[in-house]
Design an enzyme around this catalytic site. Structure first.
Site, short mmCIF file in Angstrom:
data_model
loop_
_atom_site.label_atom_id
_atom_site.label_comp_id
_atom_site.label_asym_id
_atom_site.label_seq_id
_atom_site.Cartn_x
_atom_site.Cartn_y
_atom_site.Cartn_z
N ASN A 7 51.82 25.77 47.53
CA ASN A 7 51.47 24.53 48.22
C ASN A 7 51.04 23.50 47.17
OD1 ASN A 7 49.97 22.46 49.59
ND2 ASN A 7 49.87 23.80 51.37
N HIS A 10 47.63 19.54 46.65
CA HIS A 10 46.50 19.07 45.86
C HIS A 10 46.91 18.50 44.51
CE1 HIS A 10 43.62 19.95 48.89
NE2 HIS A 10 44.03 21.20 48.98
N HIS A 47 52.43 19.57 52.98
CA HIS A 47 51.94 19.17 54.30
C HIS A 47 51.97 17.65 54.38
CE1 HIS A 47 48.39 19.44 57.42
NE2 HIS A 47 49.41 18.72 57.86
N ARG A 49 50.78 14.96 56.31
CA ARG A 49 49.77 14.69 57.33
C ARG A 49 49.98 13.32 57.97
NH1 ARG A 49 44.75 17.66 57.10
NH2 ARG A 49 43.93 15.85 58.19
N ARG A 53 47.12 11.55 53.46
CA ARG A 53 46.03 11.57 52.47
C ARG A 53 46.47 12.13 51.11
NH1 ARG A 53 41.56 15.59 54.86
NH2 ARG A 53 41.71 13.99 56.50
N GLU A 74 54.72 21.80 56.18
CA GLU A 74 53.61 21.93 57.11
C GLU A 74 53.47 20.63 57.88
OE1 GLU A 74 50.69 25.20 54.96
OE2 GLU A 74 50.09 23.10 55.00
N THR A 105 43.25 21.93 56.18
CA THR A 105 43.47 22.50 57.50
C THR A 105 42.44 23.57 57.78
OG1 THR A 105 45.84 22.07 57.33
CG2 THR A 105 45.13 23.66 58.99
N GLU A 155 52.03 32.38 60.52
CA GLU A 155 51.28 32.45 59.26
C GLU A 155 49.84 32.76 59.62
OE1 GLU A 155 50.01 29.78 55.37
OE2 GLU A 155 51.99 29.51 56.27
N HIS A 196 45.67 30.58 53.10
CA HIS A 196 44.45 29.77 53.19
C HIS A 196 43.31 30.46 52.44
CE1 HIS A 196 42.64 26.12 54.83
NE2 HIS A 196 41.51 26.80 54.87
#
Length: 246
Positions: A7, A10, A47, A49, A53, A74, A105, A155, A196
């Site tokens: 992922n 970040h 992701h 969103r 962000r 995502e 999330t 998931e 996660h």
């Protein structure tokens, strides 16, 4: 082989902290994705969103054009993002809950309570050739609901396991929930991913969970990359995953 999806959200978070609204800047999440692929990652997760962000629309388009492994988008189950997914055609989407005030999330989908809307979106995505995963807590009712909705994957949300990892009794309890959830999903013909809060410390214990297809890991790898480089952070995680038998 247990697959590793990286992922890269970040990486974009770091860029947006300095260059938000400017349409440019570093670090580039697409460049990061290519480094992860070269280091052996089996897929890339991002992701998009509603509040944009971190990952931006241009990032998603470039990822679809550039990466050579599996793109996992995502997304919240909203008309805007669903329309983007249908046009983009990632390999798979993972539908997640989304709250503006959250840092990342938190919690799993209420599949049982949102089954009608999720079923409708799942059908549209499948009809477009896109596989669907639902991000859920390892709760029996939610796993049963995911099967009824018709998703190909779930998931399992490993956040509670990660948060309680330092507490032996709580860690054992959360691990057993994940093991039971994976077994239930397998019996219902659902394929099982997990993610996660996973890192190099808690991942070896998580490998006791059966029937896993893919782990999606982001923040800990991006954080580790500050110390050892992104490629080495990916390779470290892959080494920990070696030998998984499901």
């Amino acid at each position: 082989m247990l697959r590793l999806g990286i992922n890269i959200d970040h990486v974009a978070t770091l860029r947006e902290a300095r260059y938000r609204g400017r349409g440019q800047g570093e670090p580039d999440p697409v460049e990061a994705a290519l480094i992860c692929e070269a280091a052996g990652a089996h897929g890339i997760t991002a992701h998009l969103r509603g509040d944009r962000r971190h990952i931006q629309d241009r990032d998603i388009r470039r990822l679809r054009e550039t990466i050579r492994t599996r793109l996992n988008l995502e997304m919240a189950n909203t008309p805007e993002i669903l329309g983007i997914a249908l046009k983009l055609k990632p390999d798979i989407v993972c539908i997640v809950p989304e709250k503006r005030q959250e840092i990342t999330t938190e919690g799993g989908l209420d599949v049982a309570g949102q089954a009608a809307g999720l079923s409708e979106s799942r059908k549209k995505l499948n009809d477009a050739g896109i596989e669907v995963s639902l991000f859920i807590a390892p709760e029996p009712a939610e796993i049963e609901a995911a099967a009824r909705v018709g998703s190909q994957f779930i998931e399992l949300h490993t956040g509670s396991f990660a948060e309680h990892f330092q507490l032996e009794a709580e860690r054992a309890r959360e691990l057993e929930r994940l093991i039971a959830g994976a077994r239930q999903a397998h019996q219902l013909s659902l394929k099982v991913n997990a993610g996660h809060g996973l890192n190099c410390r808690n991942l070896p214990e998580l490998l006791r969970v059966p029937h896993l297809v893919e782990l999606n890991i982001g923040h800990s790898i991006v954080s580790r990359a500050v110390m050892v480089s992104l490629a080495n952070a990916v390779k470290e995680m892959l080494q920990l995953m070696e030998g998984y038998r499901g």
